[in-house]
Design a protein around this motif. Structure first.
Motif, PDB file in Angstrom:
ATOM      1  N   LEU A   1      -5.899 -28.813   5.775  1.00  0.00           N
ATOM      2  CA  LEU A   1      -6.604 -27.551   5.571  1.00  0.00           C
ATOM      3  C   LEU A   1      -7.497 -27.179   6.744  1.00  0.00           C
ATOM      4  O   LEU A   1      -8.006 -26.060   6.802  1.00  0.00           O
ATOM      5  CB  LEU A   1      -7.459 -27.625   4.303  1.00  0.00           C
ATOM      6  CG  LEU A   1      -6.704 -27.828   3.002  1.00  0.00           C
ATOM      7  CD1 LEU A   1      -7.677 -28.042   1.857  1.00  0.00           C
ATOM      8  CD2 LEU A   1      -5.805 -26.646   2.722  1.00  0.00           C
ATOM      9  N   GLY A   2      -7.730 -28.118   7.644  1.00  0.00           N
ATOM     10  CA  GLY A   2      -8.618 -27.890   8.774  1.00  0.00           C
ATOM     11  C   GLY A   2      -8.955 -29.218   9.421  1.00  0.00           C
ATOM     12  O   GLY A   2      -8.238 -30.202   9.267  1.00  0.00           O
ATOM     13  N   GLY A   3     -10.078 -29.244  10.132  1.00  0.00           N
ATOM     14  CA  GLY A   3     -10.493 -30.456  10.812  1.00  0.00           C
ATOM     15  C   GLY A   3     -11.174 -31.435   9.874  1.00  0.00           C
ATOM     16  O   GLY A   3     -11.895 -31.038   8.956  1.00  0.00           O
ATOM     17  N   VAL A   4     -10.936 -32.733  10.132  1.00  0.00           N
ATOM     18  CA  VAL A   4     -11.521 -33.800   9.318  1.00  0.00           C
ATOM     19  C   VAL A   4     -12.011 -34.900  10.250  1.00  0.00           C
ATOM     20  O   VAL A   4     -11.254 -35.410  11.077  1.00  0.00           O
ATOM     21  CB  VAL A   4     -10.483 -34.400   8.343  1.00  0.00           C
ATOM     22  CG1 VAL A   4     -11.116 -35.518   7.505  1.00  0.00           C
ATOM     23  CG2 VAL A   4      -9.877 -33.326   7.461  1.00  0.00           C
ATOM     24  N   GLY A   5     -13.279 -35.256  10.123  1.00  0.00           N
ATOM     25  CA  GLY A   5     -13.837 -36.357  10.897  1.00  0.00           C
ATOM     26  C   GLY A   5     -14.523 -37.346   9.976  1.00  0.00           C
ATOM     27  O   GLY A   5     -15.274 -36.944   9.093  1.00  0.00           O
ATOM     28  N   LEU A   6     -14.248 -38.621  10.166  1.00  0.00           N
ATOM     29  CA  LEU A   6     -14.862 -39.669   9.347  1.00  0.00           C
ATOM     30  C   LEU A   6     -15.954 -40.354  10.156  1.00  0.00           C
ATOM     31  O   LEU A   6     -15.715 -40.833  11.268  1.00  0.00           O
ATOM     32  CB  LEU A   6     -13.808 -40.686   8.903  1.00  0.00           C
ATOM     33  CG  LEU A   6     -14.324 -41.899   8.139  1.00  0.00           C
ATOM     34  CD1 LEU A   6     -14.981 -41.483   6.826  1.00  0.00           C
ATOM     35  CD2 LEU A   6     -13.183 -42.884   7.880  1.00  0.00           C
ATOM     36  N   TYR A   7     -17.149 -40.410   9.597  1.00  0.00           N
ATOM     37  CA  TYR A   7     -18.288 -41.061  10.237  1.00  0.00           C
ATOM     38  C   TYR A   7     -18.700 -42.232   9.348  1.00  0.00           C
ATOM     39  O   TYR A   7     -19.578 -42.098   8.497  1.00  0.00           O
ATOM     40  CB  TYR A   7     -19.432 -40.051  10.433  1.00  0.00           C
ATOM     41  CG  TYR A   7     -19.054 -38.966  11.413  1.00  0.00           C
ATOM     42  CD1 TYR A   7     -19.396 -39.073  12.754  1.00  0.00           C
ATOM     43  CD2 TYR A   7     -18.314 -37.854  11.006  1.00  0.00           C
ATOM     44  CE1 TYR A   7     -19.036 -38.094  13.672  1.00  0.00           C
ATOM     45  CE2 TYR A   7     -17.938 -36.871  11.915  1.00  0.00           C
ATOM     46  CZ  TYR A   7     -18.298 -36.998  13.236  1.00  0.00           C
ATOM     47  OH  TYR A   7     -17.931 -36.033  14.136  1.00  0.00           O
ATOM     48  N   THR A   8     -18.025 -43.346   9.530  1.00  0.00           N
ATOM     49  CA  THR A   8     -18.207 -44.485   8.634  1.00  0.00           C
ATOM     50  C   THR A   8     -19.620 -45.049   8.688  1.00  0.00           C
ATOM     51  O   THR A   8     -20.152 -45.474   7.660  1.00  0.00           O
ATOM     52  CB  THR A   8     -17.200 -45.611   8.961  1.00  0.00           C
ATOM     53  OG1 THR A   8     -17.254 -45.898  10.363  1.00  0.00           O
ATOM     54  CG2 THR A   8     -15.789 -45.193   8.594  1.00  0.00           C
ATOM     55  N   SER A   9     -20.243 -45.061   9.870  1.00  0.00           N
ATOM     56  CA  SER A   9     -21.583 -45.649   9.957  1.00  0.00           C
ATOM     57  C   SER A   9     -22.601 -44.839   9.164  1.00  0.00           C
ATOM     58  O   SER A   9     -23.589 -45.374   8.669  1.00  0.00           O
ATOM     59  CB  SER A   9     -22.023 -45.776  11.417  1.00  0.00           C
ATOM     60  OG  SER A   9     -22.051 -44.504  12.035  1.00  0.00           O
ATOM     61  N   ASN A  10     -22.353 -43.534   9.012  1.00  0.00           N
ATOM     62  CA  ASN A  10     -23.261 -42.681   8.248  1.00  0.00           C
ATOM     63  C   ASN A  10     -22.734 -42.378   6.842  1.00  0.00           C
ATOM     64  O   ASN A  10     -23.445 -41.781   6.040  1.00  0.00           O
ATOM     65  CB  ASN A  10     -23.490 -41.358   8.983  1.00  0.00           C
ATOM     66  CG  ASN A  10     -24.023 -41.572  10.391  1.00  0.00           C
ATOM     67  OD1 ASN A  10     -23.264 -41.541  11.342  1.00  0.00           O
ATOM     68  ND2 ASN A  10     -25.310 -41.818  10.516  1.00  0.00           N
ATOM     69  N   GLY A  11     -21.493 -42.742   6.587  1.00  0.00           N
ATOM     70  CA  GLY A  11     -20.915 -42.556   5.249  1.00  0.00           C
ATOM     71  C   GLY A  11     -20.629 -41.116   4.876  1.00  0.00           C
ATOM     72  O   GLY A  11     -20.639 -40.763   3.701  1.00  0.00           O
ATOM     73  N   PHE A  12     -20.355 -40.258   5.878  1.00  0.00           N
ATOM     74  CA  PHE A  12     -20.022 -38.875   5.533  1.00  0.00           C
ATOM     75  C   PHE A  12     -18.752 -38.441   6.231  1.00  0.00           C
ATOM     76  O   PHE A  12     -18.242 -39.109   7.135  1.00  0.00           O
ATOM     77  CB  PHE A  12     -21.176 -37.917   5.829  1.00  0.00           C
ATOM     78  CG  PHE A  12     -21.486 -37.700   7.296  1.00  0.00           C
ATOM     79  CD1 PHE A  12     -20.718 -36.854   8.079  1.00  0.00           C
ATOM     80  CD2 PHE A  12     -22.586 -38.322   7.876  1.00  0.00           C
ATOM     81  CE1 PHE A  12     -21.014 -36.644   9.410  1.00  0.00           C
ATOM     82  CE2 PHE A  12     -22.902 -38.112   9.206  1.00  0.00           C
ATOM     83  CZ  PHE A  12     -22.105 -37.269   9.979  1.00  0.00           C
ATOM     84  N   VAL A  13     -18.238 -37.299   5.781  1.00  0.00           N
ATOM     85  CA  VAL A  13     -17.014 -36.729   6.324  1.00  0.00           C
ATOM     86  C   VAL A  13     -17.327 -35.324   6.826  1.00  0.00           C
ATOM     87  O   VAL A  13     -18.012 -34.555   6.160  1.00  0.00           O
ATOM     88  CB  VAL A  13     -15.907 -36.667   5.238  1.00  0.00           C
ATOM     89  CG1 VAL A  13     -14.656 -35.986   5.769  1.00  0.00           C
ATOM     90  CG2 VAL A  13     -15.588 -38.067   4.721  1.00  0.00           C
ATOM     91  N   HIS A  14     -16.817 -35.016   7.999  1.00  0.00           N
ATOM     92  CA  HIS A  14     -16.887 -33.652   8.525  1.00  0.00           C
ATOM     93  C   HIS A  14     -15.664 -32.906   8.005  1.00  0.00           C
ATOM     94  O   HIS A  14     -14.535 -33.367   8.159  1.00  0.00           O
ATOM     95  CB  HIS A  14     -16.868 -33.679  10.058  1.00  0.00           C
ATOM     96  CG  HIS A  14     -16.626 -32.341  10.686  1.00  0.00           C
ATOM     97  ND1 HIS A  14     -17.631 -31.588  11.224  1.00  0.00           N
ATOM     98  CD2 HIS A  14     -15.478 -31.623  10.853  1.00  0.00           C
ATOM     99  CE1 HIS A  14     -17.121 -30.459  11.703  1.00  0.00           C
ATOM    100  NE2 HIS A  14     -15.812 -30.456  11.486  1.00  0.00           N
ATOM    101  N   LEU A  15     -15.881 -31.757   7.374  1.00  0.00           N
ATOM    102  CA  LEU A  15     -14.793 -30.885   6.935  1.00  0.00           C
ATOM    103  C   LEU A  15     -15.010 -29.524   7.585  1.00  0.00           C
ATOM    104  O   LEU A  15     -16.133 -29.031   7.656  1.00  0.00           O
ATOM    105  CB  LEU A  15     -14.799 -30.711   5.416  1.00  0.00           C
ATOM    106  CG  LEU A  15     -14.528 -31.945   4.565  1.00  0.00           C
ATOM    107  CD1 LEU A  15     -14.686 -31.610   3.081  1.00  0.00           C
ATOM    108  CD2 LEU A  15     -13.142 -32.515   4.834  1.00  0.00           C
ATOM    109  N   ASP A  16     -13.922 -28.918   8.045  1.00  0.00           N
ATOM    110  CA  ASP A  16     -14.034 -27.554   8.555  1.00  0.00           C
ATOM    111  C   ASP A  16     -12.764 -26.779   8.249  1.00  0.00           C
ATOM    112  O   ASP A  16     -11.756 -27.342   7.819  1.00  0.00           O
ATOM    113  CB  ASP A  16     -14.397 -27.528  10.048  1.00  0.00           C
ATOM    114  CG  ASP A  16     -13.290 -28.026  10.974  1.00  0.00           C
ATOM    115  OD1 ASP A  16     -12.144 -27.548  10.860  1.00  0.00           O
ATOM    116  OD2 ASP A  16     -13.582 -28.861  11.852  1.00  0.00           O
ATOM    117  N   CYS A  17     -12.850 -25.467   8.436  1.00  0.00           N
ATOM    118  CA  CYS A  17     -11.711 -24.593   8.173  1.00  0.00           C
ATOM    119  C   CYS A  17     -11.100 -24.095   9.466  1.00  0.00           C
ATOM    120  O   CYS A  17     -10.490 -23.026   9.514  1.00  0.00           O
ATOM    121  CB  CYS A  17     -12.109 -23.436   7.252  1.00  0.00           C
ATOM    122  SG  CYS A  17     -13.481 -22.421   7.866  1.00  0.00           S
TER     123      CYS A  17
END
Length: 198
Positions: free
Chosen positions: A176-192
């Motif tokens: 659906l768009g860009g996805v980035g995994l930031y394991t050290s911070n425990g979050f995911v970047h989602l974009d369209c």
């Protein structure tokens, strides 16, 4: 000028968020961001049923501001709901709100539904002014100089009841768009924006 982003709200006859004007900073972002957005404009559409009701549950991590409800119904984005979401996703360091691209909310809603999560997303970062983004980029090489956060097209978030790695995997599979995994911070970047993964 605002239509160059392919935002569904900016199409002729759309129900525009109150206060949106073509000369708003979101309409003046750089050519590179516009090109990225244009590439992503055709990506999210096919996955979402055009007439379906869409809802989202989000809570801002730092402030506790939240939204829980329907933001799209009867083939249209709901203006009051979009205004509330814009506020939740605002740039906290500059206390600045911008019209977010509602396709981001479509991405987030789809991911939460596919993960069968009823939890509020914890939103770490939404819109960023160019100044905020530049400050973040000066502190970390992982922050893009042309971040889609600056055009209201991206969020760093997590679903507390779901594994972030699994969330990133599923989001990437949905394309659906860009996805980035930031394991050290425990979050995911989602974009369209355009489909990509890091």
């Amino acid at each position: 000028m605002a239509r160059m982003f392919g935002c569904p709200c900016c199409q002729p006859g759309a129900d525009l968020p109150e206060g949106f004007v073509p000369d708003h900073p979101v309409a003046r972002r750089g050519v590179m961001i516009a090109a990225l957005a244009g590439l992503g404009a055709s990506v999210a559409g096919p996955v979402l049923a055009q007439g379906a009701t869409r809802s989202l549950r989000v809570r801002r991590q730092v402030t506790g501001d939240s939204f829980s409800g329907v933001y799209f119904r009867n083939g249209r984005y709901d203006r009051p709901a979009l205004r509330q979401l814009d506020y939740v996703f605002r740039d906290l360091s500059k206390a600045e709100t911008t019209p977010m691209d509602p396709r981001l909310f479509d991405v987030m809603s789809t991911v939460a539904n596919r993960m069968d999560s009823d939890e509020h997303y914890e939103v770490i970062s939404g819109y960023r002014t160019p100044e905020t983004n530049a400050q973040n980029a000066s502190r970390s090489r992982r922050v893009s100089q042309v971040s889609l956060h600056m055009s209201g097209m991206a969020a760093d978030c997590r679903l507390p009841d779901r594994n972030s790695r699994e969330m990133a995997r599923l989001a990437a599979e949905l394309r659906l768009g860009g996805v980035g995994l930031y394991t050290s911070n425990g979050f995911v970047h989602l974009d369209c924006g355009p489909v990509r993964r890091w």
